[in-house]
Design a protein around this motif. Structure first.
Motif, PDB file in Angstrom:
ATOM      1  N   SER A   1      25.767  35.770  34.014  1.00 27.70           N
ATOM      2  CA  SER A   1      26.107  35.255  32.693  1.00 27.70           C
ATOM      3  C   SER A   1      27.390  35.880  32.148  1.00 27.70           C
ATOM      4  O   SER A   1      27.816  36.954  32.575  1.00 27.70           O
ATOM      5  N   GLY A   2      27.980  35.170  31.179  1.00 25.81           N
ATOM      6  CA  GLY A   2      29.080  35.721  30.407  1.00 25.81           C
ATOM      7  C   GLY A   2      30.341  35.983  31.186  1.00 25.81           C
ATOM      8  O   GLY A   2      31.161  36.832  30.788  1.00 25.81           O
ATOM      9  N   ASN A   3      30.569  35.262  32.289  1.00 28.87           N
ATOM     10  CA  ASN A   3      31.799  35.411  33.053  1.00 28.87           C
ATOM     11  C   ASN A   3      32.839  34.407  32.564  1.00 28.87           C
ATOM     12  O   ASN A   3      32.503  33.301  32.141  1.00 28.87           O
ATOM     13  N   ARG A   4      34.104  34.797  32.654  1.00 28.15           N
ATOM     14  CA  ARG A   4      35.169  33.931  32.146  1.00 28.15           C
ATOM     15  C   ARG A   4      35.387  32.714  33.042  1.00 28.15           C
ATOM     16  O   ARG A   4      35.854  31.680  32.601  1.00 28.15           O
TER      17      ARG A   4
ATOM     18  N   PHE B   1      25.739  44.551  37.280  1.00 30.53           N
ATOM     19  CA  PHE B   1      27.145  44.629  37.671  1.00 30.53           C
ATOM     20  C   PHE B   1      27.969  43.947  36.585  1.00 30.53           C
ATOM     21  O   PHE B   1      27.735  42.782  36.255  1.00 30.53           O
ATOM     22  N   ARG B   2      28.937  44.674  36.051  1.00 31.13           N
ATOM     23  CA  ARG B   2      29.806  44.116  35.023  1.00 31.13           C
ATOM     24  C   ARG B   2      31.263  44.302  35.434  1.00 31.13           C
ATOM     25  O   ARG B   2      31.556  44.931  36.435  1.00 31.13           O
ATOM     26  N   GLY B   3      32.199  43.681  34.595  1.00 32.18           N
ATOM     27  CA  GLY B   3      33.628  43.793  34.892  1.00 32.18           C
ATOM     28  C   GLY B   3      33.977  45.185  35.385  1.00 32.18           C
ATOM     29  O   GLY B   3      33.129  46.054  35.379  1.00 32.18           O
ATOM     30  N   PRO B   4      35.159  45.473  35.856  1.00 35.08           N
ATOM     31  CA  PRO B   4      36.426  44.933  35.358  1.00 35.08           C
ATOM     32  C   PRO B   4      36.724  43.508  35.808  1.00 35.08           C
ATOM     33  O   PRO B   4      35.960  42.908  36.558  1.00 35.08           O
ATOM     34  N   ALA B   5      37.863  43.007  35.289  1.00 28.13           N
ATOM     35  CA  ALA B   5      38.322  41.684  35.701  1.00 28.13           C
ATOM     36  C   ALA B   5      38.581  41.688  37.196  1.00 28.13           C
ATOM     37  O   ALA B   5      39.296  42.543  37.714  1.00 28.13           O
TER      38      ALA B   5
ATOM     39  N   ASN C   1      32.791  39.174  34.017  1.00 28.37           N
ATOM     40  CA  ASN C   1      34.088  39.151  34.689  1.00 28.37           C
ATOM     41  C   ASN C   1      35.101  38.494  33.748  1.00 28.37           C
ATOM     42  O   ASN C   1      34.990  37.321  33.412  1.00 28.37           O
ATOM     43  N   ALA C   2      36.110  39.246  33.322  1.00 23.41           N
ATOM     44  CA  ALA C   2      37.057  38.768  32.318  1.00 23.41           C
ATOM     45  C   ALA C   2      38.385  38.313  32.908  1.00 23.41           C
ATOM     46  O   ALA C   2      39.349  38.103  32.160  1.00 23.41           O
ATOM     47  N   ALA C   3      38.455  38.118  34.235  1.00 22.66           N
ATOM     48  CA  ALA C   3      39.714  37.706  34.854  1.00 22.66           C
ATOM     49  C   ALA C   3      40.138  36.333  34.352  1.00 22.66           C
ATOM     50  O   ALA C   3      39.321  35.422  34.209  1.00 22.66           O
ATOM     51  N   ASP C   4      41.437  36.166  34.076  1.00 23.01           N
ATOM     52  CA  ASP C   4      41.947  34.880  33.603  1.00 23.01           C
ATOM     53  C   ASP C   4      41.840  33.803  34.670  1.00 23.01           C
ATOM     54  O   ASP C   4      41.683  32.617  34.357  1.00 23.01           O
ATOM     55  N   TYR C   5      41.953  34.177  35.950  1.00 25.29           N
ATOM     56  CA  TYR C   5      41.918  33.207  37.039  1.00 25.29           C
ATOM     57  C   TYR C   5      40.809  33.573  37.995  1.00 25.29           C
ATOM     58  O   TYR C   5      40.717  34.718  38.447  1.00 25.29           O
TER      59      TYR C   5
ATOM     60  N   ASN D   1      28.432  31.033  30.974  1.00 19.84           N
ATOM     61  CA  ASN D   1      29.735  31.256  31.590  1.00 19.84           C
ATOM     62  C   ASN D   1      30.755  30.291  30.989  1.00 19.84           C
ATOM     63  O   ASN D   1      30.420  29.185  30.578  1.00 19.84           O
ATOM     64  N   SER D   2      32.025  30.714  30.942  1.00 15.23           N
ATOM     65  CA  SER D   2      33.041  29.930  30.251  1.00 15.23           C
ATOM     66  C   SER D   2      33.463  28.685  31.019  1.00 15.23           C
ATOM     67  O   SER D   2      33.943  27.725  30.414  1.00 15.23           O
ATOM     68  N   SER D   3      33.317  28.700  32.336  1.00 14.86           N
ATOM     69  CA  SER D   3      33.590  27.507  33.134  1.00 14.86           C
ATOM     70  C   SER D   3      32.237  26.918  33.563  1.00 14.86           C
ATOM     71  O   SER D   3      31.317  26.858  32.773  1.00 14.86           O
TER      72      SER D   3
END
Length: 508
Positions: free
Chosen positions: A216-219, A163-167, A192-196, A240-242
């Motif tokens: 992995s690799g989620n914003r 399962f990948r994005g969209p945001a 997941n590329a969502a800003d929030y 993951n970014s957070s």
């Protein structure tokens, strides 16, 4: 495991299931030696199925009691048939489920191509105990969408599915209260590329069991929790970014039996509400960083940050995490949080100093293994804290609050300023009633040490323990303090934090 009676068993009306225990409605009506047949739905970490159980009643010594009945460990089992969902595309198969899904059904969606579908809710009004497995066919398949798992539904991610994005602002897969998600080997949730709130999986009161696979690799976070439960038995949460796992709103429960939480850029785990029980697995290689002394970072591996929040470590490893421009390379405990260490290992973590990007000097760098402050409590009864590094104070542990040690070992940690093993700030409370804190002079191989970055040893700065300050009360321990060499420092019951008492095997 959860059990419930479902229609289809000849003798279902004679029994009930309460808290997973099979009980007779009327023991007097049962006949010893007779065969009874019931049908149950069984949900466990691997998924769910319906089974027919055939068993014979044992003799009953006290007729008329409502004692729980014993079922053979190996009864005759007949597995229910899995229903393959019909349709030529994923969208058609999701539409098929809306029309034909039934309570207690066990369904499989086989994805035969890479597909994008609109957001989808697995919610079926008036129906429950539904199992839906999504898997790729013989090849790896990718689904671009975001799903919500509703009450009464268990969604199982099987092999060959990603399962990948969209945001998606609430997780690529969101689990509502009463819903359940199970991830098995061969599954992936990523990107997941969502800003929030761009999380991989978002638990909103539901339950998530991770047996394998990768997030992995989620914003945002790998797993974001707003209440609910998360059980990690295997798999990887990484990159993951957070944070890897973040329990920040409403009380929830996390149990880690295995798997890896690694290389996340906002820290490994943050527990702000509820409990975390670690029995196995690894929290490793995570990092937090700041270049502003106005906003230092906390807890490269684990943060436990509120009253009523507890992290209990019975096994596993917290290792090689970094807080750069902050405090607590391995673990940060704050604001009434509690960290109990009954086993496992906290090792190789670093609290590093950074330079302020506005030229206001350096900051951070204390508590290589653990940093306890603001009413936090660290209790150590077993386990190892070893080979952690602080660029300032407290190579193993920095205690500005409560540290109680009754067992375990603190060894091989280094600090550049004070307290190679343990640093107790003036106002902190330290009670050692067991365990071993190694000193440098007595054991250079295992010993904690205060050393400059060049490797030059700095004596009389508390290789084992440094407590207090030279301006007030100062106690140091350079040599090893074993189980028979106990000590205390700080306010004891009825005393002020700023009138510390001390006792035991100090060097001065």
């Amino acid at each position: 495991m959860t059990l419930s009676l479902v229609s289809g068993g000849r003798d279902n009306d004679l029994f009930t299931i309460e808290e997973n225990v099979l009980r007779a409605k009327d023991v007097d009506s049962l006949v010893a030696g007779r065969e009874y047949i019931i049908k149950v739905a069984i949900i466990n970490n691997q998924g769910s199925t319906s089974k027919v159980l055939s068993f014979r009643m044992p003799s009953i010594e006290e007729p008329g009691t409502d004692a729980p009945l014993t079922i053979s460990d190996e009864p005759e089992l007949v597995q229910s048939e899995e229903i393959i969902v019909q349709g030529s595309s994923l969208a058609e198969k999701l539409d098929w489920l809306r029309v034909f899904v039934n309570s207690n059904g066990n369904y499989a969606i086989e994805v035969g191509a890479n597909e994008s579908v609109p957001s989808h809710n697995f919610m079926y009004s008036g129906k429950n105990n539904i199992i839906i497995t999504i898997r790729g066919d013989a090849l790896n398949r990718t689904v671009n969408s975001n799903f919500t798992v509703g009450s009464g539904v268990t969604l199982v991610l099987g092999n060959n599915i990603a399962f990948r994005g969209p945001a998606a602002g609430n997780g690529l897969i969101s689990v509502a209260s009463g819903g359940r998600l199970i991830m098995n080997n061969g599954s992936l949730v990523a990107g997941n590329a969502a800003d929030y709130q761009g999380d991989g999986v978002s638990i909103n009161g539901g339950a998530f069991t991770m047996n394998g696979g990768e997030i992995s690799g989620n914003r945002g976070n790998g797993v974001g929790m707003n209440g609910g439960t998360f059980t990690m038995n295997g798999g990887t949460i990484s990159g993951n970014s957070s944070r890897g796992v973040n329990l920040s709103f409403n009380t929830g429960t996390i149990t880690m039996n295995g798997g890896n939480i690694s290389d996340n850029k906002g820290g490994g785990v943050s527990v702000g509400r509820g409990t975390f029980i670690m029995r196995g697995g690894t929290i490793a290689g995570n990092s937090t960083a700041s270049f502003s002394r106005d906003y230092p970072v906390y807890g490269g591996g684990v943060s436990v940050i509120n009253s009523g929040t507890a992290f209990t470590m019975n096994g596993g490893t917290i290792s090689n995490n970094t807080a750069s421009g902050g405090f607590g390379g391995g673990v940060y405990v704050y604001n009434g949080g509690i960290f109990n260490m009954n086993g496992g290992e906290i090792s190789g973590n670093t609290a590093a100093i950074n330079n302020d990007d506005r030229g206001r000097g350096s900051f951070g760098g204390s508590g290589g293994g653990l940093y306890i402050v603001g009413g936090g409590t660290f209790r150590m009864s077993n386990g190892d804290i070893s080979k952690n590094n602080a660029h300032a104070e407290g190579g193993g542990i920095y205690a500005d609050s409560i540290f109680a040690m009754s067992g375990g070992t603190v060894s091989g940690n280094t600090a550049r300023e004070y307290g190679g093993g343990v640093y107790v700030r003036y106002g902190g409370i330290f009670n050692k009633t067991g365990g071993t804190i190694f000193g440098y002079a007595s054991d250079a191989n295992n010993g904690n040490a205060v050393k400059e970055s060049s490797g030059t040893v700095r004596n009389f700065r508390g290789h084992a323990v440094y407590a207090g300050s030279s301006d007030n009360v100062l106690k140091i321990k350079e040599t090893t303090s074993g189980p028979e060499n106990n000590m205390s420092f700080g306010a004891q019951p009825g005393q002020s934090n700023y009138s510390p008492a001390f006792s035991g095997a100090w060097d001065n």
